[in-house]
Design a protein around this motif. Structure first.
Motif, PDB file in Angstrom:
ATOM      1  N   CYS A 194      -2.469   4.280   3.522  1.00  0.00           N
ATOM      2  CA  CYS A 194      -3.659   3.797   2.822  1.00  0.00           C
ATOM      3  C   CYS A 194      -3.988   2.363   3.281  1.00  0.00           C
ATOM      4  CB  CYS A 194      -3.434   3.816   1.312  1.00  0.00           C
ATOM      5  SG  CYS A 194      -4.845   3.215   0.376  1.00  0.00           S
TER       6      CYS A 194
ATOM      7  N   VAL B 135      -6.079   0.248   1.769  1.00  0.00           N
ATOM      8  CA  VAL B 135      -6.618  -0.580   0.690  1.00  0.00           C
ATOM      9  C   VAL B 135      -5.644  -1.674   0.237  1.00  0.00           C
ATOM     10  CG1 VAL B 135      -7.568  -0.567  -1.646  1.00  0.00           C
ATOM     11  CG2 VAL B 135      -8.116   1.278  -0.066  1.00  0.00           C
ATOM     12  N   ARG B 136      -4.358  -1.375   0.185  1.00  0.00           N
ATOM     13  CA  ARG B 136      -3.318  -2.332  -0.234  1.00  0.00           C
ATOM     14  C   ARG B 136      -3.550  -2.848  -1.653  1.00  0.00           C
ATOM     15  NH1 ARG B 136       0.096  -3.510   3.591  1.00  0.00           N
ATOM     16  NH2 ARG B 136       0.838  -5.400   2.620  1.00  0.00           N
TER      17      ARG B 136
ATOM     18  N   SER C   7       0.838  -1.200   0.000  1.00  0.00           N
ATOM     19  CA  SER C   7       0.000   0.000   0.000  1.00  0.00           C
ATOM     20  C   SER C   7       0.868   1.242   0.000  1.00  0.00           C
ATOM     21  CB  SER C   7      -0.916   0.011   1.221  1.00  0.00           C
ATOM     22  OG  SER C   7      -0.166   0.197   2.396  1.00  0.00           O
ATOM     23  N   CYS C   8       0.260   2.325  -0.412  1.00  0.00           N
ATOM     24  CA  CYS C   8       0.912   3.622  -0.288  1.00  0.00           C
ATOM     25  C   CYS C   8       0.874   4.014   1.195  1.00  0.00           C
ATOM     26  CB  CYS C   8       0.186   4.666  -1.132  1.00  0.00           C
ATOM     27  SG  CYS C   8       0.186   4.281  -2.892  1.00  0.00           S
TER      28      CYS C   8
END
Length: 85
Positions: free
Chosen positions: A10, A12-13, A6-7
């Motif tokens: 974040c 969400v990955r 992920s960033c």
């Protein structure tokens, strides 16, 4: 693909970590191509080799270029060249 990452910050990955050694070396720090990148560099440019698309993704990310804009611009230039010939 090595794994999903992920960033920063974040949850969400959705970032793919991809490493290639053949036919080109690809650094996994730049992540793998997203769906739109596969379309822009793949079907729009007529490239069926996923390794080439992964390398194009790495180069765009390294130089701060949008992958979708770069792929579609290249495909437009290819179309213009083909029509000119």
């Amino acid at each position: 693909m090595e794994k999903m990452d992920s960033c920063y910050g974040c949850p969400v990955r959705c970032k793919k970590k991809v490493r290639l050694d053949q036919p080109w070396k690809v650094d996994p720090v730049y992540g793998g191509p997203e769906y739109e990148t596969l379309g822009a560099f793949g079907s729009c440019c007529g490239i069926g080799q996923v390794e080439a698309i992964i390398k194009a993704n790495e180069l765009c990310c390294r130089y701060g270029m949008d992958t979708i804009s770069a792929g579609v611009t290249i495909s437009f230039a290819m179309e213009c060249f083909e029509r000119e010939s």
